[in-house]
Design a protein around this motif. Structure first.
Motif, PDB file in Angstrom:
ATOM      1  N   ASN A 173       0.798  -1.225   0.000  1.00 37.66           N
ATOM      2  CA  ASN A 173       0.000   0.000   0.000  1.00 37.66           C
ATOM      3  C   ASN A 173       0.832   1.278   0.000  1.00 37.66           C
ATOM      4  OD1 ASN A 173      -2.503  -1.408   0.017  1.00 37.66           O
ATOM      5  ND2 ASN A 173      -2.251  -1.766   2.228  1.00 37.66           N
ATOM      6  N   MET A 174       1.812   1.323  -0.881  1.00 39.04           N
ATOM      7  CA  MET A 174       2.608   2.533  -1.024  1.00 39.04           C
ATOM      8  C   MET A 174       1.919   3.500  -1.987  1.00 39.04           C
ATOM      9  SD  MET A 174       6.617   1.360  -1.140  1.00 39.04           S
ATOM     10  CE  MET A 174       6.426   0.159  -2.464  1.00 39.04           C
ATOM     11  N   PRO A 175       2.098   4.806  -1.783  1.00 34.76           N
ATOM     12  CA  PRO A 175       1.589   5.776  -2.766  1.00 34.76           C
ATOM     13  C   PRO A 175       2.346   5.641  -4.091  1.00 34.76           C
ATOM     14  CG  PRO A 175       2.068   6.830  -0.660  1.00 34.76           C
ATOM     15  CD  PRO A 175       2.677   5.462  -0.607  1.00 34.76           C
ATOM     16  N   LEU A 176       1.726   6.119  -5.154  1.00 35.74           N
ATOM     17  CA  LEU A 176       2.337   6.151  -6.480  1.00 35.74           C
ATOM     18  C   LEU A 176       2.212   7.556  -7.041  1.00 35.74           C
ATOM     19  CD1 LEU A 176       3.442   4.954  -9.184  1.00 35.74           C
ATOM     20  CD2 LEU A 176       1.047   4.412  -9.759  1.00 35.74           C
ATOM     21  N   VAL A 177       3.329   8.097  -7.545  1.00 33.16           N
ATOM     22  CA  VAL A 177       3.333   9.389  -8.224  1.00 33.16           C
ATOM     23  C   VAL A 177       3.734   9.152  -9.675  1.00 33.16           C
ATOM     24  CG1 VAL A 177       4.320  11.705  -8.330  1.00 33.16           C
ATOM     25  CG2 VAL A 177       3.923  10.624  -6.107  1.00 33.16           C
ATOM     26  N   VAL A 178       2.900   9.576 -10.603  1.00 33.00           N
ATOM     27  CA  VAL A 178       3.181   9.470 -12.034  1.00 33.00           C
ATOM     28  C   VAL A 178       3.719  10.819 -12.496  1.00 33.00           C
ATOM     29  CG1 VAL A 178       2.208   9.024 -14.318  1.00 33.00           C
ATOM     30  CG2 VAL A 178       1.363   7.757 -12.323  1.00 33.00           C
ATOM     31  N   MET A 179       4.910  10.825 -13.103  1.00 30.29           N
ATOM     32  CA  MET A 179       5.597  12.055 -13.479  1.00 30.29           C
ATOM     33  C   MET A 179       5.726  12.149 -14.998  1.00 30.29           C
ATOM     34  SD  MET A 179       6.558  13.743 -10.663  1.00 30.29           S
ATOM     35  CE  MET A 179       8.070  14.637 -11.022  1.00 30.29           C
ATOM     36  N   LEU A 180       5.230  13.237 -15.581  1.00 29.08           N
ATOM     37  CA  LEU A 180       5.274  13.452 -17.028  1.00 29.08           C
ATOM     38  C   LEU A 180       6.319  14.517 -17.357  1.00 29.08           C
ATOM     39  CD1 LEU A 180       1.450  13.440 -17.858  1.00 29.08           C
ATOM     40  CD2 LEU A 180       3.063  11.515 -17.825  1.00 29.08           C
ATOM     41  N   HIS A 181       7.330  14.110 -18.087  1.00 24.46           N
ATOM     42  CA  HIS A 181       8.443  15.001 -18.411  1.00 24.46           C
ATOM     43  C   HIS A 181       8.039  16.062 -19.433  1.00 24.46           C
ATOM     44  CE1 HIS A 181       8.994  13.173 -22.386  1.00 24.46           C
ATOM     45  NE2 HIS A 181       8.914  11.978 -21.813  1.00 24.46           N
ATOM     46  N   GLY A 182       8.888  17.059 -19.612  1.00 26.88           N
ATOM     47  CA  GLY A 182       8.668  18.104 -20.602  1.00 26.88           C
ATOM     48  C   GLY A 182       9.320  17.752 -21.932  1.00 26.88           C
ATOM     49  N   ALA A 423       4.009  16.698  -0.258  1.00 29.36           N
ATOM     50  CA  ALA A 423       3.291  17.042   0.970  1.00 29.36           C
ATOM     51  C   ALA A 423       1.808  17.274   0.674  1.00 29.36           C
ATOM     52  CB  ALA A 423       3.917  18.277   1.603  1.00 29.36           C
ATOM     53  N   PHE A 424       1.521  17.949  -0.422  1.00 29.46           N
ATOM     54  CA  PHE A 424       0.130  18.193  -0.789  1.00 29.46           C
ATOM     55  C   PHE A 424      -0.563  16.892  -1.178  1.00 29.46           C
ATOM     56  CE2 PHE A 424      -3.156  19.119  -3.928  1.00 29.46           C
ATOM     57  CZ  PHE A 424      -3.941  20.049  -3.244  1.00 29.46           C
ATOM     58  N   PHE A 425       0.128  16.074  -1.975  1.00 31.29           N
ATOM     59  CA  PHE A 425      -0.476  14.815  -2.412  1.00 31.29           C
ATOM     60  C   PHE A 425      -0.906  13.959  -1.221  1.00 31.29           C
ATOM     61  CE2 PHE A 425       2.077  14.721  -6.662  1.00 31.29           C
ATOM     62  CZ  PHE A 425       1.200  15.648  -7.197  1.00 31.29           C
ATOM     63  N   LEU A 426      -0.012  13.833  -0.252  1.00 35.19           N
ATOM     64  CA  LEU A 426      -0.276  12.916   0.857  1.00 35.19           C
ATOM     65  C   LEU A 426      -1.390  13.404   1.779  1.00 35.19           C
ATOM     66  CD1 LEU A 426       3.331  11.678   1.705  1.00 35.19           C
ATOM     67  CD2 LEU A 426       1.583  10.618   0.252  1.00 35.19           C
ATOM     68  N   GLU A 427      -1.866  14.614   1.574  1.00 32.64           N
ATOM     69  CA  GLU A 427      -3.035  15.093   2.307  1.00 32.64           C
ATOM     70  C   GLU A 427      -4.328  14.547   1.719  1.00 32.64           C
ATOM     71  OE1 GLU A 427      -3.314  19.316   3.000  1.00 32.64           O
ATOM     72  OE2 GLU A 427      -1.142  19.556   2.768  1.00 32.64           O
ATOM     73  N   HIS A 428      -4.246  13.910   0.539  1.00 32.16           N
ATOM     74  CA  HIS A 428      -5.451  13.544  -0.186  1.00 32.16           C
ATOM     75  C   HIS A 428      -5.437  12.075  -0.591  1.00 32.16           C
ATOM     76  CE1 HIS A 428      -6.528  17.760  -0.486  1.00 32.16           C
ATOM     77  NE2 HIS A 428      -5.255  17.999  -0.766  1.00 32.16           N
ATOM     78  N   SER A 429      -6.609  11.492  -0.592  1.00 29.69           N
ATOM     79  CA  SER A 429      -6.791  10.135  -1.106  1.00 29.69           C
ATOM     80  C   SER A 429      -8.195  10.034  -1.676  1.00 29.69           C
ATOM     81  CB  SER A 429      -6.603   9.093   0.008  1.00 29.69           C
ATOM     82  OG  SER A 429      -7.678   9.156   0.945  1.00 29.69           O
TER      83      SER A 429
END
Length: 435
Positions: A173-182, A423-429
């Motif tokens: 149950n780890m968070p996942l961050v998807v990152m889109l490059h420029g 920090a902002f992401f982890l405030e939300h689910s």
């Protein structure tokens, strides 16, 4: 309307028309129009370029034409012409800087070397100077924790490669961050510049980096302005969502804590994906980007990048908003951005519902350790939970704030955008709902 505003609008119209003429192969007409716009300069015969029979698709950073379906026979070289370098550069910088669709052959025909392409940012995102792409260690493919895995995805909407960072000491149950490059970036380069993998290692989450294909876009820009790449289960939005679902299915990810973020063209694409999939992502981070659906073609993309796109797809908010709120969003923009007008950051905030009547706004100011001042505004609901967060970094150009200089298009002087986003992401689910 002031005379200055009228002149600006007239010049923009001339630059857009010059872009159109160039794209249709009327290079001499485009050259004449550009020079006429520069205080009445008339080109000498030596400065005129012969009209080309055909041109390869123009590339403008952030705006990229699909190239995989175009036969090689359609591309042709263009004879170089010499304009007045500094005058041309000053006039067209705000229009062509950061657009991205094969513009290299076009500007070469206009005397690209004399125009100073590096100064225009046409080799990539623009803004801060370009650094070499670092080579990240290659994964063995065995899937051990702490590795940067090289993977691929194929689905009904298309296929892309991607990289996935799995931290040491993986757990359930780890968070996942998807990152889109420029534009002109790669997963390795974007990971280095944002230092997101190091953050994932210390905080315990996974990071996925979809890789844009050079066949889909000559400068590896996400096709954020194409209608076919913006909607649910279609084009690149569908591919990125497919990669996200694959990672969630195959790795120990908490499906309620999945987030998406991007820079520049990647940020605009992230906004599109977030709008199309509010049931998949719990929050979105948009750094130096544009609002979802704010452009549907080259002309509207140019207008949005340079002036903003008021009234274009901004009234509905992300997804299906409740009382003006949609998917939680953190927006970071530099007020010195010459590639994507900072007004676009304001439009993203409006689209996310920052003007909601039940939101409480609180702003604080500060200065980063690197010396850049910033204003941070949080828009909180009645329960005190921030639904939207905005960072306006003073003096920041088109670059990842607080990034590592080992990656391209970073400004280490700014506040740490990666930590702010996390920090902002982890405030939300998703389990917390949208209210």
């Amino acid at each position: 309307m002031t005379d200055h505003t009228q002149r600006m609008q007239a010049r923009l119209a001339e630059m857009l028309e010059a872009t159109r003429l160039t794209g249709t192969g009327r290079l001499q007409d485009a050259t004449t129009l550009i020079q006429r716009s520069l205080s009445g300069i008339v080109p000498s015969p030596a400065a005129r370029a012969p009209a080309a029979k055909t041109l390869s698709p123009p590339t403008i950073d952030l705006v990229a034409e699909r190239v995989e379906t175009r036969p090689a026979a359609e591309s042709a070289s263009v004879t170089e012409a010499r304009l007045v370098p500094e005058r041309v550069r000053e006039a067209v910088e705000g229009v062509v800087r950061g657009l991205g669709r094969g513009v290299a052959p076009v500007l070469k025909g206009l005397g690209g070397q004399g125009l100073g392409l590096q100064g225009l940012g046409l080799e990539g995102l623009g803004g801060q100077g370009r650094n070499a792409f670092p080579d990240a260690p290659r994964s063995s493919g065995r899937g051990e924790p702490g590795e940067f895995l090289e993977l691929s995805f194929s689905g009904s909407t298309g296929a892309r490669d991607y990289k996935l960072y799995v931290p040491t000491g993986r757990r359930e149950n780890m968070p996942l961050v998807v990152m889109l490059h420029g534009c002109k970036q790669s997963p390795d380069d974007f990971a280095a510049g944002t230092a997101m993998n190091a953050l994932a290692e210390s905080e315990g989450f996974l990071v996925a980096y979809p890789a844009q294909s050079s066949r889909a876009n000559g400068h590896r820009c996400w096709n954020w302005f194409e209608a076919g790449d913006q909607g649910r289960e279609t084009g690149e939005a569908g591919i990125i969502a497919g990669i996200t679902r694959a990672v969630v299915a195959e790795h120990p990810v908490d499906p309620k804590r999945v987030y998406i973020a991007g820079l520049s063209a990647g940020a605009a694409a992230a906004a599109n994906v977030a709008q199309a999939y509010p049931d998949l992502y719990a929050a979105v981070g948009i750094h130096s980007g544009l609002a979802a659906g704010c452009a549907r073609d080259l002309s509207s993309a140019l207008m949005a990048m340079n002036m903003g796109a008021p009234g274009t797809g901004l009234s509905g908010g992300f997804g299906a908003p409740v009382e003006g709120l949609g998917i939680p969003a953190i927006v970071i923009h530099g007020d010195g951005d010459k590639t994507v007008n900072p007004r676009n950051g304001e439009e993203v905030l409006a689209q996310a519902g920052a003007d909601g009547p039940r939101l409480r706004q609180a702003t604080e100011s500060g200065t980063s350790p690197g010396g850049l001042a910033y204003s941070r505004t949080r828009y909180s609901d009645e329960a005190g939970r921030a639904r939207i967060e905005s960072w306006l970094v003073h003096g920041l150009g088109h670059a990842w704030s607080g990034g590592d200089p080992s990656g391209s298009y970073t400004d280490p002087r700014g506040p740490d955008a990666s930590r702010a986003m996390l920090a902002f992401f982890l405030e939300h689910s998703l389990a917390a709902g949208r209210a």
